[in-house]
Design a protein around this motif. Sequence first.
Motif, PDB file in Angstrom:
ATOM      1  N   ASP A  38      12.836 -15.336  -9.320  1.00 26.60           N
ATOM      2  CA  ASP A  38      14.267 -15.101  -9.484  1.00 26.60           C
ATOM      3  C   ASP A  38      14.931 -16.457  -9.685  1.00 26.60           C
ATOM      4  O   ASP A  38      14.918 -17.290  -8.783  1.00 26.60           O
ATOM      5  CB  ASP A  38      14.799 -14.415  -8.222  1.00 26.60           C
ATOM      6  N   PRO A  42      21.581 -18.895  -5.206  1.00 26.99           N
ATOM      7  CA  PRO A  42      21.394 -18.295  -3.874  1.00 26.99           C
ATOM      8  C   PRO A  42      22.328 -17.127  -3.569  1.00 26.99           C
ATOM      9  O   PRO A  42      21.890 -16.117  -3.012  1.00 26.99           O
ATOM     10  CB  PRO A  42      21.620 -19.463  -2.920  1.00 26.99           C
ATOM     11  N   TRP A  45      21.053 -14.023  -5.247  1.00 30.13           N
ATOM     12  CA  TRP A  45      19.853 -13.549  -4.553  1.00 30.13           C
ATOM     13  C   TRP A  45      20.231 -12.700  -3.344  1.00 30.13           C
ATOM     14  O   TRP A  45      19.646 -11.653  -3.095  1.00 30.13           O
ATOM     15  CB  TRP A  45      19.010 -14.752  -4.144  1.00 30.13           C
ATOM     16  N   HIS A  49      17.431  -8.521  -4.686  1.00 31.20           N
ATOM     17  CA  HIS A  49      16.416  -9.121  -5.549  1.00 31.20           C
ATOM     18  C   HIS A  49      15.217  -8.194  -5.636  1.00 31.20           C
ATOM     19  O   HIS A  49      15.110  -7.227  -4.885  1.00 31.20           O
ATOM     20  CB  HIS A  49      16.008 -10.505  -5.033  1.00 31.20           C
ATOM     21  N   ARG A  55      12.601 -17.118  -4.777  1.00 31.15           N
ATOM     22  CA  ARG A  55      13.857 -17.635  -5.325  1.00 31.15           C
ATOM     23  C   ARG A  55      13.673 -19.089  -5.713  1.00 31.15           C
ATOM     24  O   ARG A  55      13.311 -19.917  -4.879  1.00 31.15           O
ATOM     25  CB  ARG A  55      14.979 -17.511  -4.300  1.00 31.15           C
ATOM     26  N   THR A 129      18.277 -14.809   2.294  1.00 26.32           N
ATOM     27  CA  THR A 129      17.449 -15.781   1.594  1.00 26.32           C
ATOM     28  C   THR A 129      16.291 -16.224   2.460  1.00 26.32           C
ATOM     29  O   THR A 129      16.478 -16.635   3.602  1.00 26.32           O
ATOM     30  CB  THR A 129      18.301 -17.009   1.227  1.00 26.32           C
TER      31      THR A 129
END
Length: 131
Positions: A38, A42, A45, A49, A55, A129
């Motif tokens: 991806d 951030p 995300w 996702h 990421r 994240t």
Amino acid sequence: MQIKSTKELVADASRAIETLQPEQAQAFVDDREVLFVDVREPAEWQGGHLPGAIRVPRGQLEWAADPASSSYKPDFGRANRIVVYCAAAGRSALAAKTLSDMGYRNVSHIDGGFEAWRKSGMPIEEEGTPA
């Protein structure tokens, strides 16, 4: 000097790489030898996702994919196929072309990006994240 537009750059990249429809990419989600990358920012995300994706914001891609870099993500070296995506497919086309230029093989991106994936009703992870 003629300056290429981003539209032209994305079109050039798209002609040089494989483009998958969301349904085609979905077939690889459970394959441990396929790395989904991806390249969105951030905050994007965190809004959701693809399952199992890593990421790597577009601006950090080259360093994350370079084994000689201190920012290297070993996931790149373990993958037999890399599928890149962004929000709508512009950044991912450029990113997939860059990975191909770096020497990675079997690199593709998702046509329409995350938005097309979501609209197709494909599975989405929505936790925060990862490290």
